[in-house]
Design an enzyme around this catalytic site. Structure first.
Site, short mmCIF file in Angstrom:
data_model
loop_
_atom_site.label_atom_id
_atom_site.label_comp_id
_atom_site.label_asym_id
_atom_site.label_seq_id
_atom_site.Cartn_x
_atom_site.Cartn_y
_atom_site.Cartn_z
CB VAL A 120 -0.95 0.01 1.22
CG1 VAL A 120 -1.78 1.30 1.25
CG2 VAL A 120 -1.88 -1.20 1.19
CB CYS A 121 2.61 2.93 2.78
SG CYS A 121 1.15 2.83 3.84
#
Length: 230
Positions: A120-121
């Site tokens: 995700v990040c």
């Protein structure tokens, strides 16, 4: 400190990149199983020190600090005590105007990116930064995910989008490039001895046994006063 220019020709130099370290917070670390978590902390702190040695712009960012994720790791904040992380609500830092503005302010088009979690990040901003014309390098041993499969799938995705996988020691040595460049040599060796495991022990051995240099002196430690009982 003005460093001697390094040749570029496709390589990273202290003058051509910006670092983004995303969401190194307690709650994000809790879920990581794809890499030993103590090793991860060690790698992140070692790399942050390297960035300071070479004066490479570094952007810290955190997500939902008060409501979920907790503060930036104190070990990392200690390397950049004067920097306030860019706080976000968005999982994707590239959706945050303040974060993107901080990257653009550096004027650099190569982003050395790492964070938690990889899927995700790291993946989201990495893919979108590439879409916007940036060259992205993902520091794989500074990233972690819920399990190895998730991490590897995320790495394949960013690589297929055009990101380049690197490791933290590789990047530090790419910045150093030449052991004859003495302005950064001693500081790099200090990072190696403290954060590079067996490589660091090898350097310590060579210094002391072969070159007869004094042994590295680590900071002392005392039991905190409140723990000392009569």
């Amino acid at each position: 400190m003005k460093l001697q220019p390094r040749s570029e020709k496709g390589l990273l130099t202290p003058d051509n990149c910006v670092i983004t370290l995303i969401d190194y917070q307690p709650q994000m670390l809790f879920g990581v199983t794809s890499i030993d978590r103590q090793s991860l902390i060690n790698n992140v702190v070692g790399f942050a020190k390297a960035a300071r040695i070479f004066s490479v712009p570094l952007i810290l960012s955190t997500v939902e600090t008060k409501s979920f994720s907790g503060n930036l790791w104190p070990q990392l904040q200690a390397i950049y005590p004067g920097q306030t992380p860019v706080e976000r609500s968005s999982m994707n830092s590239w959706d945050d105007e303040k974060f993107v503005a901080a990257v653009k302010k550096t004027g650099r088009k190569k982003i050395v990116l790492a964070g938690l979690w990889t899927e995700v990040c790291v993946a989201f901003p990495g893919i979108q930064a590439i879409h916007d014309g940036y060259e992205v390098y993902v520091v794989e041993d500074l990233c972690g995910d819920l399990d190895e499969k998730s991490h590897q799938a995320a790495m394949r995705r960013v690589e297929q989008a055009g990101a380049k996988p690197v490791t933290w020691i590789q990047v530090m040595l790419e910045w150093q490039r030449d052991w004859g460049l003495r302005d950064t040599y001693d500081a790099v060796m200090d990072v190696v001895k403290h954060h590079a495991g067996a490589y660091g022990m090898g350097v310590e051995y060579a210094y002391t046994m072969v070159h007869h240099a004094p042994a590295t002196v680590h900071p002392g430690w005392e039991v905190p006063a409140e723990l000392v009982h009569g």
